[in-house]
Write an enzyme that holds these catalytic residues in place. Structure first.
Site, PDB file in Angstrom:
ATOM      1  CB  SER A  31      80.077   1.866  66.964  1.00  0.00           C
ATOM      2  OG  SER A  31      78.646   2.573  67.160  1.00  0.00           O
ATOM      3  CG  ASP A  55      77.885   0.324  69.834  1.00  0.00           C
ATOM      4  OD1 ASP A  55      79.000  -0.022  69.681  1.00  0.00           O
ATOM      5  OD2 ASP A  55      77.419   1.304  69.421  1.00  0.00           O
TER       6      ASP A  55
END
Length: 315
Positions: A55, A185
């Site tokens: 991320s 993610d």
């Protein structure tokens, strides 16, 4: 087929850097890295043989392995993060994130990296990790069909790693084999990517555990912002953000606990301090630049308490 970046597979100490996810709280990570880079007196890609990120950590890791200085990354964060995180809808955030990754990474591919890299994402349909790497030496199988980053651009891989659904839209990438894969993610499978990095070092690169030096950098932990006089809808939204943060933090702590149990013989420095004072309250969607700069300062302070050990690892 990509060749191993310089340093991978060679004898001697293997230095590994892993960077957690955490949205805007990546400013803390940059504070730590600013001091590490200053101590090393060279770009971080010259000091670390593997750099893994999830991320916000994926953004920073990718820029590091492409040769960027921490100062240049910090300037990009100050310019783009408040713009992305201040958007109210997932579609608007995703559009701003796409603009960010396109502007920052351009046409860069995983053939362009200067050291080993791992960008962590998660497959939406099959619920499996998908990790983008630059070197065939990091492959755990299917060596014959290995293509750096599966043929996906760094911009698209990073956008996927940052797609914290439902606050961002899911990302579809197209591989060199023409496959369309829907990703979210990487924090949902490994917000702390350390175990994946160790797996590469020990299993793929065949390095002895005693020869690995690992620096694992988180984003810090902070009190949740108080809801104040928010309306019901905003209250519900805040709870959703807190739930996402709690999910990612549980994942982070679980990964680090497993690392300590399974790889206690791998020399590791973990940097991710906790803050409890009310003024430190924040979350991954923070867009107040003054508060984000405070996180950067806290990261620099966290470095100071580990400076002696870091010097032993890296110098």
């Amino acid at each position: 087929m990509s060749q191993a970046p310089e340093g991978l597979g060679e004898s001697g100490v293997l230095r590994v850097l892993t960077l957690d996810g955490g949205g805007a709280k990546g400013f803390y990570t940059l504070g730590v890295l600013k001091e590490i880079e200053a101590m090393a007196r060279c770009p971080l890609h010259q000091k670390f043989d593997l750099v893994f990120g999830t991320s916000t950590g994926a953004i920073i890791a990718s820029l590091i392995v492409l040769g960027h200085s921490v100062d240049s990354i910090l300037n990009l964060y100050r310019k783009h993060v408040p713009t992305v995180m201040s958007r109210k809808k997932a579609s608007a955030r995703s559009l701003a994130l796409k603009k960010l990754t396109s502007e920052v990474f351009g046409d860069a591919t995983f053939n362009d990296v200067k050291t080993g890299v791992g960008i962590v994402t998660a497959k939406w349909m099959t619920e499996l990790p998908m990790i983008f790497k630059g070197s065939v030496t990091q492959a755990h199988g299917r060596v014959g069909t290995f293509v750096p980053g599966f043929g996906v651009s760094i911009a698209d891989a990073v956008k996927a790693s940052c797609s914290a659904y439902p606050f961002f839209e899911r990302t579809i990438v197209r591989t060199s084999m023409g496959e369309d894969i829907e990703l979210i993610d990487g924090g949902y499978c490994a917000n702390n990517p350390t175990l994946y990095a160790i797996a590469d070092a020990v299993q793929a690169l065949r390095r002895d555990r005693k020869d690995i030096r690992l620096v694992s950098v988180g984003v810090g932990t902070y009190p949740d912002p108080k809801p104040g006089l928010l309306r019901w809808l905003a209250q519900k939204y805040l709870v959703s953000v807190q739930l996402l943060q709690k999910t990612l933090e549980i994942n982070t702590q679980s990964m680090d606990q497993l690392r300590q149990i399974l790889f206690q013989d791998v020399q590791t420095i973990r940097i991710s301090d906790s803050y409890v004072t009310p003024e430190m309250a924040t979350d991954l969607l923070e867009h107040d630049l003054k508060k984000l700069d405070v996180l950067f300062q806290r990261g620099r302070e966290s470095f100071a308490s580990r400076e002696i050990q870091l010097r032993e690892y890296l110098m």
